[in-house]
Write an enzyme that holds these catalytic residues in place. Structure first.
Site, short mmCIF file in Angstrom:
data_model
loop_
_atom_site.label_atom_id
_atom_site.label_comp_id
_atom_site.label_asym_id
_atom_site.label_seq_id
_atom_site.Cartn_x
_atom_site.Cartn_y
_atom_site.Cartn_z
N TYR A 7 -4.86 -10.34 10.09
CA TYR A 7 -5.81 -10.03 9.02
C TYR A 7 -7.23 -10.48 9.37
O TYR A 7 -8.17 -9.68 9.38
CB TYR A 7 -5.39 -10.74 7.72
CG TYR A 7 -4.17 -10.15 7.05
CD1 TYR A 7 -2.90 -10.46 7.52
CD2 TYR A 7 -4.28 -9.31 5.95
CE1 TYR A 7 -1.76 -9.94 6.90
CE2 TYR A 7 -3.15 -8.79 5.33
CZ TYR A 7 -1.90 -9.10 5.81
OH TYR A 7 -0.79 -8.58 5.21
N ASP A 30 8.40 -9.43 10.82
CA ASP A 30 7.70 -10.13 9.74
C ASP A 30 7.04 -11.42 10.24
O ASP A 30 6.14 -11.95 9.60
CB ASP A 30 8.66 -10.45 8.59
CG ASP A 30 9.10 -9.19 7.85
OD1 ASP A 30 8.45 -8.14 8.04
OD2 ASP A 30 10.10 -9.26 7.11
N GLU A 50 -3.78 -4.25 9.38
CA GLU A 50 -4.28 -5.31 8.50
C GLU A 50 -5.69 -5.80 8.84
O GLU A 50 -6.46 -6.14 7.94
CB GLU A 50 -3.30 -6.48 8.46
CG GLU A 50 -1.93 -6.12 7.88
CD GLU A 50 -1.97 -5.61 6.44
OE1 GLU A 50 -2.99 -5.79 5.74
OE2 GLU A 50 -0.95 -5.02 6.02
N GLU A 71 0.79 -1.23 0.00
CA GLU A 71 0.00 0.00 0.00
C GLU A 71 0.82 1.28 0.00
O GLU A 71 0.49 2.22 0.73
CB GLU A 71 -0.92 -0.03 1.21
CG GLU A 71 -0.21 0.02 2.59
CD GLU A 71 0.14 -1.34 3.18
OE1 GLU A 71 0.29 -2.31 2.43
OE2 GLU A 71 0.27 -1.40 4.42
N HIS A 90 -8.15 -4.03 -1.17
CA HIS A 90 -7.41 -4.12 0.09
C HIS A 90 -6.35 -3.00 0.18
O HIS A 90 -6.32 -2.24 1.15
CB HIS A 90 -6.74 -5.51 0.18
CG HIS A 90 -5.92 -5.72 1.40
ND1 HIS A 90 -6.39 -6.39 2.52
CD2 HIS A 90 -4.65 -5.37 1.70
CE1 HIS A 90 -5.45 -6.42 3.44
NE2 HIS A 90 -4.37 -5.81 2.97
N GLU A 91 -5.53 -2.89 -0.84
CA GLU A 91 -4.46 -1.88 -0.78
C GLU A 91 -5.05 -0.47 -0.76
O GLU A 91 -4.56 0.41 -0.07
CB GLU A 91 -3.47 -2.03 -1.95
CG GLU A 91 -2.83 -3.42 -2.08
CD GLU A 91 -2.32 -4.02 -0.79
OE1 GLU A 91 -1.93 -3.25 0.12
OE2 GLU A 91 -2.32 -5.26 -0.67
N HIS A 110 -6.03 0.56 2.65
CA HIS A 110 -4.91 0.99 3.48
C HIS A 110 -4.69 2.51 3.40
O HIS A 110 -4.00 3.07 4.26
CB HIS A 110 -3.62 0.30 3.06
CG HIS A 110 -3.38 -1.04 3.69
ND1 HIS A 110 -3.38 -1.25 5.05
CD2 HIS A 110 -3.11 -2.25 3.13
CE1 HIS A 110 -3.11 -2.53 5.30
NE2 HIS A 110 -2.95 -3.16 4.15
#
Ligand code: BES
Ligand code: ZN
Length: 628
Positions: A401, A393, A334, A287, A311-312, A315
């Site tokens: 999510y 990460d 998320e 994003e 989705h992006e 953001h």
């Protein structure tokens, strides 16, 4: 341990987390704040380095502060200068600490001599990046769809520090400008407005981002890029040979942006463009503000995978406008975004489409919770994470999510949709261009719940969502009815009561294929798998989501004849969700692990550094690594 006591403990933990600073940054934002960054960089495609300088405008927040601490990773720092009003530079002493494997090297700049009451100081840091910079992927022409090389940056989560010295914490926001010099035949794009410069030489590009953003959203890509407009505020950038297909795939972009504004409030970034990347791009989408980076695997030909775009785009509100203050609060980015993604899918393409994504996502959530538990890390299934000492990460799982998505689904159900929509808009307005943590969200929600007319939601229920592990007791019912016909047909076929020819696949959308394949158990025999693959031409090509689900089934049932396709697929894409998901499946068995390592040895050069790290963690190729 009684549940109420466990919750108390968790609350104590939550309060500590609020007070603590970002465990993934050396920056000390309570002493100094970097307010502006001016990048001046040249991209060298021969040595795979960016070289030049970053000029930081730094505000002293604590009058007693004398040392500025920045995040770096694998940077060669040539000099640090203090720039005076006339533009003259004077060298400052600086020190680079030893490299921490997760955090990189702390850069300390000595400002003791500068005393004074100067609130703002300008520092120019001359540096160059390593050819191994964790943010940067340099692609050879063979890895693109034309005769030119390509490079891009990926800042999230903590990789911005590998291409600029900066306060690399999502809690800190900066504005930036950039001058980027590329080989003359290439084009640079960034997560910023393009500044036209009549005097620019070929290969010289200027950018300006006027809104303050966290460092992880500063983004750059360079390649043989062309642009096509798709509306007043929207368009698509990509390599020339991909442009027509991309423009066709994303023709709904203007509608998406309108639907976003209707639900979430004004779009505050001026333009929204897409950059369609080469196949080794590490994500389905990233994003980057004003310019989402998108995997070409989303260009399916039938607009079936545009949920990534929605989705992006979402953001632009959750993530870019209101940002998680640390990666322990990743669900704020998320989970919100996944909720908004489903809402937009519903408004644009109907309830059925949104329900399909929800039902598929739910299965992945259940799997992710089981994985966390099996790895001995059950707390990783909490929304509030504690990733101190670990690579952030590792928090990129379906828990942030999909559990995040259902927490908001739970709130929506309690508020009622109209009241919850009003809450969302107020939330975005109240926190626009601010980074917040989970505790701050909790307080905001509780304050809102204390106001007249608000629904009665017990705090323990909210805290179970935020701090509890696994699925909470107030988990809403997941709409799964949309797949009843698919599930029935799958069961009938398995039982031998329905011939493969009679499977009602004619009208199936890719999501129905995914459900059909994901729903197959591990004990299908080879003849059944052969039948499916031959009849429906399942393999490494075509719709990437269907291919992934087929190949996951291949792995789970150890179907050797399709291993060549598995290898081809893992060599042809670099997208996290496709690649990491399959290696994770492989790592579940000894033989799979071996196969995974063999394929990875070949595929490694085509993966972005962050994907390599994730895969190496899964395949236990890192010293001291734990599966996660
Ligand atoms: N921001 C993420 C990608 C990301 C997460 C990058 C964590 C680095 C660290 C992006 O918005 C995302 O979630 N992408 C998904 C697509 C989405 C539809 C689930 C992807 O890449 O598949
Ligand atoms: Zn996302």
């Amino acid at each position: 341990m009684p549940r109420s006591f466990a919750l108390l403990l968790m609350l104590a933990f939550a309060n500590l987390a609020t007070a603590a600073h970002d465990p993934h940054s050396y920056a000390e934002p309570d002493r100094y704040l970097v307010r502006h960054v001016a990048l001046d960089l040249r991209a060298d495609f021969t040595t795979h380095r960016l070289e030049g300088n970053a000029e930081l405008t730094v505000e002293r927040v604590d009058p007693a502060a004398r040392e500025l601490r920045l995040d770096t990773r694998d940077l060669e720092i040539h000099s640090v200068q203090l720039i005076d009003e006339t533009g003259q530079g004077r060298d400052l002493p600086f020190h680079l600490d030893a490299r921490d494997p997760v955090l990189g090297s702390r850069l300390t700049i000595d400002l003791a001599q500068e005393g004074g009451n100067n609130a703002l100081q300008r520092l120019r840091i001359e540096y160059r990046t390593s050819s191994e910079a964790s943010a940067l992927q340099w692609l050879e022409p063979a890895q693109t769809s034309g005769p030119h090389p390509f490079m891009y940056s990926q800042g999230q989560a903590i990789n911005a520090r590998s291409w600029m010295p900066i306060q690399d914490s999502p809690a800190v926001r900066v504005r930036y400008t950039a001058r980027i010099c590329t080989p003359p035949e290439l084009v640079a794009v960034m997560s910023a407005a393009r500044v036209t410069d009549a005097d620019a030489t070929p290969g010289e590009y200027r950018f300006e981002m006027q809104q303050p953003i966290p460092a992880y959203l500063i983004a750059l890509a360079i390649g043989d890029l062309k642009f096509q407009s798709l509306g007043d505020r929207v368009g698509v950038w990509t390599e020339p040979s991909r442009l027509a297909a991309a423009a066709n795939e994303f023709a709904d972009l203007p509608r998406m942006l309108e639907a976003g504004e209707k639900l979430m409030g004004p779009y505050r970034w001026d333009r929204y463009d897409l950059l369609i990347m080469p196949h080794s791009f590490a994500f389905g989408g990233m994003e980057n503000p004003r310019l989402s980076f998108i995997s070409p695997s989303v260009v399916a030909g039938d607009r079936s995978l545009v949920s990534v775009i929605v989705h992006e785009l979402s953001h632009s509100w959750s993530g870019n406008l209101v940002t998680n203050a640390s990666w322990n609060d990743f669900w704020l980015n998320e989970g919100f975004t996944t909720y908004l993604e489903r809402r937009l899918l519903e408004s644009l393409y109907g309830e059925r489409r949104a329900h399909m994504e929800d039902a598929i996502g739910y299965e992945y959530l259940v799997q992710a919770i089981a994985d966390a538990k099996a790895a001995g890390l059950p707390r990783d299934s909490s929304l509030q994470l504690d990733l101190t000492g670990r690579n952030p990460d590792e928090g990129t799982t379906d828990i942030a999510y999909e559990k995040g998505r259902w927490f908001l689904g739970f709130l929506e159900a309690r508020f009622g949709r109209p009241a919850f929509d009003a809450f969302l808009r107020e939330y975005f307005d109240a926190h626009a261009f601010v980074s917040i943590d989970t505790a701050t969200f909790r307080e905001y929600l509780l304050a809102r719940l204390a106001s007249p007319g608000a629904p009665a939601i017990p705090t323990v229920e909210i805290d179970e969502w935020l701090y509890g592990v696994g699925l909470p007791s107030t988990m809403p019912a997941i709409p799964h009815g949309v797949f009843d016909a698919v599930d029935r047909a799958a069961a009938e076929w398995r039982a031998g009561r329905l011939a493969v020819n009679d499977l009602p696949v004619r009208d199936w959308v890719p999501q129905e294929w995914v459900r059909f394949l994901d729903g197959q158990p591990a004990d299908l025999d080879d003849a059944q798998l052969a039948e499916l693959s031959a009849h429906f031409k399942l393999g490494a090509d075509g719709n990437a989501e269907i291919a992934r689900s087929w190949l996951a089934l291949v792995v789970r049932s150890a179907y050797v004849p399709a291993y060549a396709d598995l290898e081809r697929f893992l060599l042809s894409t670099g997208r996290h969700k496709l690649v990491v998901g399959l290696y994770r499946d492989l790592a579940r068995s000894e033989t799979g692990l071996e196969l995974g390592r063999m394929i990875y040895a070949k595929a490694r050069p085509g993966y972005h550094a962050t994907i390599r790290q994730a895969v190496e963690r899964l395949l236990l190729l890192q010293s001291g690594a734990a599966a996660g």
